[in-house]
Design a protein around this motif. Structure first.
Motif, short mmCIF file in Angstrom:
data_model
loop_
_atom_site.label_atom_id
_atom_site.label_comp_id
_atom_site.label_asym_id
_atom_site.label_seq_id
_atom_site.Cartn_x
_atom_site.Cartn_y
_atom_site.Cartn_z
N THR A 4 -18.40 30.14 20.07
CA THR A 4 -17.72 30.48 21.32
C THR A 4 -17.27 29.22 22.05
N GLY A 5 -16.41 29.40 23.04
CA GLY A 5 -15.90 28.26 23.80
C GLY A 5 -14.54 27.82 23.29
N HIS A 6 -14.15 26.62 23.68
CA HIS A 6 -12.88 26.03 23.27
C HIS A 6 -11.71 26.94 23.64
N THR A 7 -11.76 27.51 24.84
CA THR A 7 -10.75 28.48 25.24
C THR A 7 -9.35 27.88 25.25
N GLY A 8 -9.21 26.69 25.85
CA GLY A 8 -7.89 26.07 25.91
C GLY A 8 -7.31 25.81 24.54
N ALA A 12 -8.08 27.40 21.82
CA ALA A 12 -7.81 28.69 21.18
C ALA A 12 -6.43 29.22 21.57
N PHE A 13 -6.04 29.02 22.83
CA PHE A 13 -4.72 29.48 23.27
C PHE A 13 -3.60 28.58 22.76
N ARG A 14 -3.87 27.30 22.65
CA ARG A 14 -2.86 26.40 22.07
C ARG A 14 -2.62 26.74 20.60
N ASN A 15 -3.71 27.00 19.89
CA ASN A 15 -3.57 27.39 18.48
C ASN A 15 -2.85 28.72 18.35
N ALA A 16 -3.11 29.64 19.27
CA ALA A 16 -2.45 30.95 19.23
C ALA A 16 -0.93 30.79 19.38
N ARG A 17 -0.52 29.92 20.30
CA ARG A 17 0.92 29.69 20.49
C ARG A 17 1.52 29.06 19.23
N ASP A 18 0.77 28.14 18.60
CA ASP A 18 1.26 27.50 17.37
C ASP A 18 1.40 28.52 16.24
N VAL A 19 0.42 29.42 16.12
CA VAL A 19 0.47 30.45 15.06
C VAL A 19 1.64 31.38 15.30
N ALA A 73 -15.50 32.27 6.22
CA ALA A 73 -14.77 32.71 7.41
C ALA A 73 -15.45 32.25 8.69
N LEU A 74 -16.75 32.04 8.65
CA LEU A 74 -17.46 31.62 9.85
C LEU A 74 -17.23 30.15 10.18
N VAL A 75 -16.68 29.40 9.24
CA VAL A 75 -16.41 27.98 9.48
C VAL A 75 -15.15 27.79 10.33
N LEU A 76 -14.15 28.63 10.10
CA LEU A 76 -12.86 28.44 10.77
C LEU A 76 -12.93 28.47 12.29
N PRO A 77 -13.70 29.39 12.91
CA PRO A 77 -13.73 29.38 14.39
C PRO A 77 -14.23 28.07 14.97
N PHE A 78 -15.04 27.31 14.21
CA PHE A 78 -15.49 26.01 14.70
C PHE A 78 -14.36 24.98 14.64
N THR A 79 -13.55 25.07 13.60
CA THR A 79 -12.49 24.08 13.39
C THR A 79 -11.13 24.52 13.90
N PHE A 80 -10.94 25.85 14.03
CA PHE A 80 -9.64 26.36 14.46
C PHE A 80 -9.84 27.63 15.30
N PRO A 81 -10.36 27.47 16.52
CA PRO A 81 -10.49 28.65 17.40
C PRO A 81 -9.12 29.23 17.69
N LEU A 82 -9.05 30.55 17.74
CA LEU A 82 -7.76 31.21 17.87
C LEU A 82 -7.86 32.45 18.75
N ALA A 83 -7.09 32.47 19.82
CA ALA A 83 -7.03 33.66 20.67
C ALA A 83 -6.20 34.73 19.97
#
Length: 266
Positions: free
Chosen positions: A44-48, A50-57, A127-137
């Motif tokens: 959990t966390g890394h909200t900002g 996660a949203f930057r990655n969401a825009r990139d995706v 799959a549990l590794v990715l949220p640590f390295t690439f959080p995504l909203a």
């Protein structure tokens, strides 16, 4: 070998692998589901971010000319009943379908059960590794896309407000284990059965894909990454080979005098 002279052992039930101890398998499978839930909470966390990655995706999907998620959601929003059904499918089918798949394999195809359990375990762990390295909203949280949170508006919803939801990590959209597990259920049942209708199991991941995208819980790319992870796991963890037992059952349905090859081909 002639089907008429098929040896008696070929008439036995296929997949005669010794069934693993029930208590041990129960603990292993329960642990798999527990790791899935708790592992995502740890990321959990890394909200900002996660949203930057969401825009990139989102922009990457548009650059790659992938179908717009809004077109799928628009089809669901033609009627309250349809979107409610999609939300219900998302909320209730994922875990029970995977559990039923494993139970059936354990009872009827022990060798395939061991294979499927290993594949699901490998995919879930990766799959549990990715949220640590690439959080995504998820797309339902992304403004300016035209998408809405269908579960919050039409129900039922499995998520609360992100700030107070302590049961799940809503910024772990990639990969979509909803889709990855559904695809493995279809692949596993196709590999473990011989019915001419077995390919219809692919409707399960197809429907799951439309649901996760249409409800704005996942991007297309989440499913693509899940597929790649599953493909890698399947390339490393091979299914059990077909045996004379399995081929013998197919020979029973052939006309008398028809020759069949009984071997270890896959």
């Amino acid at each position: 070998m002639n089907a008429r002279t098929e040896p008696a052992e070929a008439q036995a039930e296929p997949d005669a692998t010794t069934r693993p101890a029930l208590i041990r398998e129960f603990l292993l499978v329960a642990g798999l589901f527990l790791v899935y839930k708790l592992g995502r909470q740890l990321a959990t966390g890394h909200t900002g971010e996660a949203f930057r990655n969401a825009r990139d995706v989102w922009e990457l999907e548009r650059s790659a000319h992938l179908p717009d998620e809004t077109s799928v959601q628009s089809a669901l929003l033609h009627g309250d009943g349809l979107v409610h059904l999609a939300n219900t499918y998302y909320a209730t089918v994922h875990f029970p379908a995977t559990l039923a798949f494993l139970v059936w394999l354990y009872l009827r195809r022990p060798a395939h059960y061991i294979w499927a359990r290993r594949v699901l375990g490998a995919v879930t762990a990766a799959a549990l590794v990715l949220p640590f390295t690439f959080p995504l909203a998820p797309p339902r949280m992304l403004s300016g896309t035209g998408l809405v949170d269908t579960a919050r508006i039409y129900g039922p919803s499995v998520y609360g407000p992100p700030s107070s939801d302590h049961l799940s990590n809503q910024f772990a959209a990639m990969p979509s284990l909803h889709f990855g597990w559904a695809l493995m259920v279809a692949v596993g049942l196709i590999a473990a059965t011989r019915s001419r209708w077995r390919w219809l199991w692919l409707l399960h991941p197809l429907l799951t894909l439309l649901v996760i995208v249409g409800t704005a819980n996942h991007y297309w790319l989440d499913a693509i990454v899940a597929t790649a992870m599953l493909g890698l796991a399947l390339a490393v963890i091979h299914p059990p080979r077909r045996t004379a037992t399995t081929a013998g059952r197919g020979a029973e349905r052939l006309p008398a005098g028809t020759s069949v090859l009984v071997g270890a081909g896959r």
